[in-house]
Design a protein around this motif. Structure first.
Motif, PDB file in Angstrom:
ATOM      1  N   TYR A 147       0.826  -1.212   0.000  1.00 53.45           N
ATOM      2  CA  TYR A 147       0.000   0.000   0.000  1.00 53.45           C
ATOM      3  C   TYR A 147       0.856   1.256   0.000  1.00 53.45           C
ATOM      4  CZ  TYR A 147      -4.047  -2.945   1.071  1.00 53.45           C
ATOM      5  OH  TYR A 147      -5.044  -3.890   1.017  1.00 53.45           O
ATOM      6  N   ASN A 148       2.066   1.158   0.552  1.00 52.78           N
ATOM      7  CA  ASN A 148       2.953   2.327   0.614  1.00 52.78           C
ATOM      8  C   ASN A 148       3.315   2.843  -0.775  1.00 52.78           C
ATOM      9  OD1 ASN A 148       4.796   0.865   3.397  1.00 52.78           O
ATOM     10  ND2 ASN A 148       2.883   1.994   3.399  1.00 52.78           N
ATOM     11  N   LEU A 149       3.331   1.943  -1.762  1.00 45.98           N
ATOM     12  CA  LEU A 149       3.691   2.350  -3.121  1.00 45.98           C
ATOM     13  C   LEU A 149       2.680   3.343  -3.698  1.00 45.98           C
ATOM     14  CD1 LEU A 149       4.807  -1.088  -4.610  1.00 45.98           C
ATOM     15  CD2 LEU A 149       6.259   0.761  -3.768  1.00 45.98           C
ATOM     16  N   GLN A 150       1.492   3.362  -3.115  1.00 50.99           N
ATOM     17  CA  GLN A 150       0.451   4.259  -3.589  1.00 50.99           C
ATOM     18  C   GLN A 150       0.831   5.727  -3.386  1.00 50.99           C
ATOM     19  OE1 GLN A 150      -4.313   3.782  -3.413  1.00 50.99           O
ATOM     20  NE2 GLN A 150      -3.334   3.954  -1.421  1.00 50.99           N
ATOM     21  N   VAL A 151       1.809   5.973  -2.531  1.00 46.92           N
ATOM     22  CA  VAL A 151       2.236   7.347  -2.279  1.00 46.92           C
ATOM     23  C   VAL A 151       2.740   8.003  -3.565  1.00 46.92           C
ATOM     24  CG1 VAL A 151       4.655   6.881  -1.682  1.00 46.92           C
ATOM     25  CG2 VAL A 151       3.463   8.790  -0.604  1.00 46.92           C
ATOM     26  N   PHE A 152       3.270   7.198  -4.492  1.00 46.63           N
ATOM     27  CA  PHE A 152       3.757   7.769  -5.746  1.00 46.63           C
ATOM     28  C   PHE A 152       2.602   8.267  -6.611  1.00 46.63           C
ATOM     29  CE2 PHE A 152       7.131   4.781  -4.472  1.00 46.63           C
ATOM     30  CZ  PHE A 152       8.196   5.672  -4.443  1.00 46.63           C
ATOM     31  N   TYR A 153       1.466   7.616  -6.516  1.00 45.18           N
ATOM     32  CA  TYR A 153       0.277   8.109  -7.227  1.00 45.18           C
ATOM     33  C   TYR A 153      -0.146   9.462  -6.660  1.00 45.18           C
ATOM     34  CZ  TYR A 153      -4.710   8.860  -7.973  1.00 45.18           C
ATOM     35  OH  TYR A 153      -5.918   9.434  -8.241  1.00 45.18           O
ATOM     36  N   TYR A 154      -0.184   9.586  -5.331  1.00 41.45           N
ATOM     37  CA  TYR A 154      -0.609  10.842  -4.728  1.00 41.45           C
ATOM     38  C   TYR A 154       0.440  11.943  -4.920  1.00 41.45           C
ATOM     39  CZ  TYR A 154      -4.625   8.510  -2.760  1.00 41.45           C
ATOM     40  OH  TYR A 154      -5.816   7.825  -2.629  1.00 41.45           O
ATOM     41  N   LEU A 155       1.692  11.552  -5.047  1.00 40.99           N
ATOM     42  CA  LEU A 155       2.724  12.530  -5.376  1.00 40.99           C
ATOM     43  C   LEU A 155       2.501  13.066  -6.784  1.00 40.99           C
ATOM     44  CD1 LEU A 155       5.322  14.007  -4.674  1.00 40.99           C
ATOM     45  CD2 LEU A 155       6.600  11.994  -5.416  1.00 40.99           C
ATOM     46  N   PHE A 156       2.149  12.178  -7.713  1.00 38.53           N
ATOM     47  CA  PHE A 156       1.813  12.603  -9.073  1.00 38.53           C
ATOM     48  C   PHE A 156       0.604  13.544  -9.053  1.00 38.53           C
ATOM     49  CE2 PHE A 156      -0.743  11.877 -12.933  1.00 38.53           C
ATOM     50  CZ  PHE A 156       0.151  12.318 -13.895  1.00 38.53           C
ATOM     51  N   CYS A 157      -0.393  13.226  -8.239  1.00 33.17           N
ATOM     52  CA  CYS A 157      -1.565  14.106  -8.096  1.00 33.17           C
ATOM     53  C   CYS A 157      -1.147  15.502  -7.653  1.00 33.17           C
ATOM     54  CB  CYS A 157      -2.537  13.524  -7.069  1.00 33.17           C
ATOM     55  SG  CYS A 157      -3.332  11.993  -7.555  1.00 33.17           S
ATOM     56  N   THR A 158      -0.254  15.560  -6.678  1.00 35.46           N
ATOM     57  CA  THR A 158       0.201  16.851  -6.143  1.00 35.46           C
ATOM     58  C   THR A 158       0.907  17.670  -7.209  1.00 35.46           C
ATOM     59  OG1 THR A 158       0.554  15.718  -4.025  1.00 35.46           O
ATOM     60  CG2 THR A 158       1.451  17.938  -4.242  1.00 35.46           C
ATOM     61  N   ILE A 159       1.806  17.034  -7.951  1.00 33.75           N
ATOM     62  CA  ILE A 159       2.564  17.738  -8.983  1.00 33.75           C
ATOM     63  C   ILE A 159       1.646  18.224 -10.095  1.00 33.75           C
ATOM     64  CG2 ILE A 159       4.333  17.456 -10.763  1.00 33.75           C
ATOM     65  CD1 ILE A 159       5.771  15.544  -8.846  1.00 33.75           C
ATOM     66  N   ALA A 160       0.683  17.399 -10.495  1.00 32.59           N
ATOM     67  CA  ALA A 160      -0.256  17.795 -11.556  1.00 32.59           C
ATOM     68  C   ALA A 160      -1.060  19.021 -11.132  1.00 32.59           C
ATOM     69  CB  ALA A 160      -1.193  16.635 -11.885  1.00 32.59           C
ATOM     70  N   LEU A 161      -1.534  19.031  -9.885  1.00 30.20           N
ATOM     71  CA  LEU A 161      -2.288  20.179  -9.382  1.00 30.20           C
ATOM     72  C   LEU A 161      -1.398  21.417  -9.296  1.00 30.20           C
ATOM     73  CD1 LEU A 161      -4.864  21.391  -8.134  1.00 30.20           C
ATOM     74  CD2 LEU A 161      -4.097  20.510  -5.909  1.00 30.20           C
ATOM     75  N   LEU A 162      -0.166  21.222  -8.837  1.00 28.24           N
ATOM     76  CA  LEU A 162       0.760  22.347  -8.696  1.00 28.24           C
ATOM     77  C   LEU A 162       1.117  22.974 -10.036  1.00 28.24           C
ATOM     78  CD1 LEU A 162       3.211  21.018  -5.952  1.00 28.24           C
ATOM     79  CD2 LEU A 162       1.918  23.156  -5.840  1.00 28.24           C
ATOM     80  N   LEU A 163       1.284  22.168 -11.063  1.00 23.54           N
ATOM     81  CA  LEU A 163       1.660  22.706 -12.367  1.00 23.54           C
ATOM     82  C   LEU A 163       0.655  23.745 -12.848  1.00 23.54           C
ATOM     83  CD1 LEU A 163       2.987  19.602 -14.324  1.00 23.54           C
ATOM     84  CD2 LEU A 163       4.265  21.653 -13.713  1.00 23.54           C
ATOM     85  N   GLY A 164      -0.609  23.377 -12.830  1.00 26.58           N
ATOM     86  CA  GLY A 164      -1.632  24.317 -13.278  1.00 26.58           C
ATOM     87  C   GLY A 164      -1.715  25.547 -12.410  1.00 26.58           C
ATOM     88  N   LEU A 165      -1.690  25.347 -11.087  1.00 24.09           N
ATOM     89  CA  LEU A 165      -1.798  26.476 -10.161  1.00 24.09           C
ATOM     90  C   LEU A 165      -0.619  27.431 -10.295  1.00 24.09           C
ATOM     91  CD1 LEU A 165      -3.096  24.709  -6.915  1.00 24.09           C
ATOM     92  CD2 LEU A 165      -4.366  26.308  -8.374  1.00 24.09           C
ATOM     93  N   THR A 166       0.594  26.885 -10.425  1.00 22.38           N
ATOM     94  CA  THR A 166       1.777  27.754 -10.465  1.00 22.38           C
ATOM     95  C   THR A 166       1.922  28.472 -11.800  1.00 22.38           C
ATOM     96  OG1 THR A 166       3.149  25.827 -11.041  1.00 22.38           O
ATOM     97  CG2 THR A 166       3.037  26.453  -8.723  1.00 22.38           C
ATOM     98  N   TRP A 167       1.497  27.848 -12.901  1.00 21.51           N
ATOM     99  CA  TRP A 167       1.480  28.584 -14.169  1.00 21.51           C
ATOM    100  C   TRP A 167       0.530  29.780 -14.061  1.00 21.51           C
ATOM    101  CZ3 TRP A 167       0.907  23.463 -17.303  1.00 21.51           C
ATOM    102  CH2 TRP A 167       2.196  22.954 -17.601  1.00 21.51           C
ATOM    103  N   LEU A 168      -0.573  29.565 -13.385  1.00 19.17           N
ATOM    104  CA  LEU A 168      -1.561  30.629 -13.219  1.00 19.17           C
ATOM    105  C   LEU A 168      -1.032  31.734 -12.310  1.00 19.17           C
ATOM    106  CD1 LEU A 168      -4.462  31.719 -13.614  1.00 19.17           C
ATOM    107  CD2 LEU A 168      -5.135  30.320 -11.645  1.00 19.17           C
ATOM    108  N   THR A 169      -0.577  31.372 -11.113  1.00 18.29           N
ATOM    109  CA  THR A 169      -0.170  32.392 -10.132  1.00 18.29           C
ATOM    110  C   THR A 169       1.122  33.101 -10.539  1.00 18.29           C
ATOM    111  OG1 THR A 169       0.999  30.712  -8.799  1.00 18.29           O
ATOM    112  CG2 THR A 169      -1.301  31.179  -8.233  1.00 18.29           C
TER     113      THR A 169
END
Length: 270
Positions: A147-169
């Motif tokens: 189950y710990n390997l799932q952290v890489f999925y949530y890390l990908f989620c974080t980066i995807a959200l950050l990309l859009g937000l940081t291009w905007l801000t």
């Protein structure tokens, strides 16, 4: 050029500069601590000291009760680490263009790389502290699991959200100087509306649904599901997953489009 073509042209441009992004990420990471006695060790000392202080306060001082049958410090640590990564990236990337305006004036440079560089630079530190989480769980007697390997999925989620937000801000900061302060204020509000130090088990369904509108909730709870609750993301709250990716996709596209449309005017305001 249509908005869709403009967006994909923007992504293609960034993908073609991947080698430059990696080199500039290394340079950015070193530059932050250049000249200090401990050098890049400071990148790891500050969060490490924070973890030790939190451990002492809650485990020794408050003698906090376990949550989900896990020591409070572990329950809290799995949430505070992704929050640190998200907030540090958003704040530093928001001012990344205005801080590096000289690059625009001196060379042909894809300014869309700058927020990515800040995210990747912070990712180095975050990867170290994900390892710390693994070590602390083992020290408390909880061995690693699949189950710990799932952290890489949530890390990908974080980066995807950050990309859009940081291009905007980052693009808006050039035209609206109050943007960094607004981002800081929103992060302060989001911190206390995210279940990092508190549990959602006593909330009503209506209140919990409001809390879930915060996309960081999905990431924080995801880290806990990877280390504590031992739940695969596709086994539960699939509607929350769908909501998160709709919000992330919206900011990813809107952030990229606004950045691309404003970029020709960057030189005029830097």
């Amino acid at each position: 050029m249509s908005s869709i073509k403009m967006f994909f042209a923007f992504l293609k441009e960034l993908l073609g500069s991947s080698h430059i992004i990696l080199e500039l990420t290394k340079a950015d990471f070193k530059k932050k601590y250049l000249g200090s006695y401990l050098g890049i060790l400071w990148a790891f000392v500050h969060p490490a000291v924070y973890i030790v202080v939190v451990w002492f306060v809650f485990e020794v001082g408050f003698r906090s009760q376990p949550l989900a049958n896990f020591p409070f410090v572990l329950w809290m640590l799995t949430a505070i680490m992704p929050w640190f990564f998200f907030s540090d990236c958003l704040q530093s990337a928001t001012t990344s263009i205005i801080e590096n305006g000289f690059l625009l004036k001196k060379m042909v440079f894809s300014m869309g790389m700058l927020p990515i560089i800040k995210i990747l630079s912070a990712l180095i530190i975050h990867a170290f502290f994900v390892l710390v989480i693994f070590i602390m769980f083992m020290l408390y007697g909880f061995p690693p699991s699949l189950y710990n390997l799932q952290v890489f999925y949530y890390l990908f989620c974080t980066i995807a959200l950050l990309l859009g937000l940081t291009w905007l801000t980052s693009s808006l900061t050039l035209f609206l100087k109050d943007t960094p302060q607004i981002v800081t204020m929103i992060l302060q509000l989001a911190f206390w509306m995210t279940p990092i130090f508190w549990s959602t088990k006593n909330l009503s369904n209506h209140t919990l649904n409001l809390i879930k509108l915060n996309p960081i909730y999905y990431i924080v709870e995801g880290y806990r599901e990877s280390f504590i609750y031992k739940t695969w993301f596709w086994q539960s709250h699939y509607m929350l997953t769908l909501y998160f990716w709709c919000v992330t996709g919206f900011f990813f596209v809107i952030g990229g489009l606004i950045f691309r449309r404003l970029r020709p005017h960057f030189a005029d305001v830097i």
